[in-house]
Motif scaffolding. Sequence first.
Motif, mmCIF file in Angstrom:
data_model
loop_
_atom_site.group_PDB
_atom_site.id
_atom_site.type_symbol
_atom_site.label_atom_id
_atom_site.label_comp_id
_atom_site.label_asym_id
_atom_site.label_seq_id
_atom_site.Cartn_x
_atom_site.Cartn_y
_atom_site.Cartn_z
ATOM 1 N N ARG A 243 -12.271 28.202 -0.168
ATOM 2 C CA ARG A 243 -13.170 28.960 -1.015
ATOM 3 C C ARG A 243 -14.496 29.171 -0.282
ATOM 4 O O ARG A 243 -15.234 28.222 -0.021
ATOM 5 C CB ARG A 243 -13.399 28.225 -2.351
ATOM 6 N N TRP A 244 -14.750 30.410 0.049
ATOM 7 C CA TRP A 244 -15.920 30.744 0.850
ATOM 8 C C TRP A 244 -17.171 30.769 -0.023
ATOM 9 O O TRP A 244 -17.152 31.310 -1.134
ATOM 10 C CB TRP A 244 -15.731 32.102 1.522
ATOM 11 N N VAL A 294 -11.002 35.660 4.141
ATOM 12 C CA VAL A 294 -9.931 35.618 5.145
ATOM 13 C C VAL A 294 -8.614 35.471 4.412
ATOM 14 O O VAL A 294 -8.433 34.527 3.635
ATOM 15 C CB VAL A 294 -10.114 34.454 6.143
ATOM 16 N N ASN A 295 -7.697 36.386 4.652
ATOM 17 C CA ASN A 295 -6.392 36.348 4.002
ATOM 18 C C ASN A 295 -5.262 36.359 5.028
ATOM 19 O O ASN A 295 -5.196 37.264 5.861
ATOM 20 C CB ASN A 295 -6.222 37.559 3.075
ATOM 21 N N PRO A 296 -4.363 35.367 4.979
ATOM 22 C CA PRO A 296 -3.156 35.438 5.810
ATOM 23 C C PRO A 296 -2.289 36.614 5.357
ATOM 24 O O PRO A 296 -2.088 36.821 4.156
ATOM 25 C CB PRO A 296 -2.456 34.106 5.535
ATOM 26 N N THR A 297 -1.798 37.389 6.308
ATOM 27 C CA THR A 297 -1.030 38.590 5.965
ATOM 28 C C THR A 297 0.328 38.689 6.650
ATOM 29 O O THR A 297 1.214 39.369 6.144
ATOM 30 C CB THR A 297 -1.839 39.854 6.320
ATOM 31 N N MET A 298 0.512 38.032 7.799
ATOM 32 C CA MET A 298 1.779 38.157 8.515
ATOM 33 C C MET A 298 2.149 36.817 9.142
ATOM 34 O O MET A 298 1.283 36.087 9.632
ATOM 35 C CB MET A 298 1.695 39.232 9.618
ATOM 36 N N LEU A 299 3.464 36.519 9.133
ATOM 37 C CA LEU A 299 3.991 35.306 9.764
ATOM 38 C C LEU A 299 5.173 35.672 10.649
ATOM 39 O O LEU A 299 5.974 36.539 10.289
ATOM 40 C CB LEU A 299 4.451 34.303 8.700
ATOM 41 N N GLU A 300 5.298 34.978 11.774
ATOM 42 C CA GLU A 300 6.443 35.228 12.657
ATOM 43 C C GLU A 300 6.797 33.951 13.414
ATOM 44 O O GLU A 300 5.923 33.321 14.027
ATOM 45 C CB GLU A 300 6.133 36.348 13.651
ATOM 46 N N LEU A 329 -15.882 32.919 11.972
ATOM 47 C CA LEU A 329 -15.092 32.434 13.107
ATOM 48 C C LEU A 329 -15.163 30.922 13.240
ATOM 49 O O LEU A 329 -14.142 30.261 13.526
ATOM 50 C CB LEU A 329 -15.584 33.106 14.392
ATOM 51 N N ALA A 330 -16.344 30.339 13.015
ATOM 52 C CA ALA A 330 -16.481 28.881 13.123
ATOM 53 C C ALA A 330 -15.682 28.178 12.032
ATOM 54 O O ALA A 330 -15.044 27.134 12.286
ATOM 55 C CB ALA A 330 -17.952 28.496 13.041
ATOM 56 N N THR A 331 -15.680 28.742 10.840
ATOM 57 C CA THR A 331 -14.936 28.127 9.735
ATOM 58 C C THR A 331 -13.433 28.190 9.981
ATOM 59 O O THR A 331 -12.705 27.227 9.722
ATOM 60 C CB THR A 331 -15.291 28.813 8.409
ATOM 61 N N VAL A 332 -12.956 29.323 10.476
ATOM 62 C CA VAL A 332 -11.532 29.439 10.791
ATOM 63 C C VAL A 332 -11.138 28.423 11.858
ATOM 64 O O VAL A 332 -10.102 27.747 11.746
ATOM 65 C CB VAL A 332 -11.180 30.867 11.250
#
Length: 441
Positions: A243-244, A294-300, A329-332
């Motif tokens: 939660r940002w 930030v949302n995850p959108t693709m997995l492989e 970027l630092a949080t990710v």
Amino acid sequence: MTQPSPDYAPDAEVTAIARDLIRIDTSNYGTSDGPGERKATEHVAALLDEVGIDVELYESEPRRTTLVARWEPEGVDRDAAPLLIHGHLDVVPANADDWSVDPFAGEVRDDCLWGRGAVDMKDFDAMVLSVVRARARAGVAPRRPIRLAFTADEEAGSGLGAQWLADHHPETVRDCTEAIGEVGGFSLTVRDDLRLYLVQTAEKGIAWLRLIADGRAGHGSFRNDDNAVTELAAAVARIGAHRWPNRITDSQRGFLDAVAEAFGIELDPEDAEETLARLGSIARMVGATMSNTVNPTMLEAGYKVNVIPGRATASIDGRFVPGGREELLATVDELIGDKVRAEVINDQPAVETEFSGALVEAMQTCLQAEDSGARAVPFLMSGGTDAKAWDRLGIRCFGFAPLRLPPDLDFAGMFHGVDERVPTASLEFGARVLDRFLTLA
């Protein structure tokens, strides 16, 4: 400046032009597989040529075509810097099976024009063309010189359109100091005598990231404490659950203050969710601008069910408020941990300008002339536009595609949505506002 005749009608062609543009499929798949913008650009060129406006076409790749026109008729103030008016001609794809109508038929139904691009953004393209053509025919000059840009590839980041033009042909627009385009100028009804018209003065930056986890490959039946899929999945889950904290920019604060005043409420920007819910369908759009996201959108990962892969990857869509890139970027980096690394695959800046000056005053004046209950307010948009390219050239950018909308229309849901449509009365309203705007801007 020449005055128009009594039968002058800048809104007369707007629905027909928008309909014809929708009927030209310009779907952008983010690859070279789509139809491109060439056919639509040639159509726009013909509309401008018909009224004596010369154009130049630029192609970054075959069929990926951008148009630029200089409109400086007799009567303009040639000492004034040109105004850039820009719109993109590409659209996101549409699956016809999901729609109530053919998304590329340009059908008028229930007093609305339906089709892919009706809102994003062939509506504004049509408004501009309708006004410019009417003025050119009648000999009614704008106050200042105008640069028109109809671009390719905005829906895939503008790399083959506005960004390419700014890199390879900056001379086409470099002398412009201000610009109008998407997304803004649409109404939010507060009550019968008050509508807020949201003018985009800022947009979030883009940080698309690829997450990469490397592990030990092996047989699916063996124990494995170095599983790339496990590490990646845990990192993605942490990112999705984060939660940002709110980060309120100047544009966002101006919007929140306007909302508080309009609704007659006290608003705590740090706890605004309940208030935002009162905004109806645009609450999603505004809520996304309260912080970085930030949302995850693709997995492989993997190629066979009984093989543990040595690598797993994910793509995440990061959007940051002005000034928020380094925090994102630092949080990710902190969330993904030591066994996953992040690579930036698309990095575009946030854009912000002040909600002040003669251009903003002209917007308010022109809106009120067509809607006595209009009040222009700034807002920060969660997505990205061609403004990122023009901003690099020092051009102040505003989202101002004016539309007076029915209170119950889910306008935010029209962007990239199913059954995209715009009221024909809103198109005509927008053309009349833009016509006044060209006299004052």
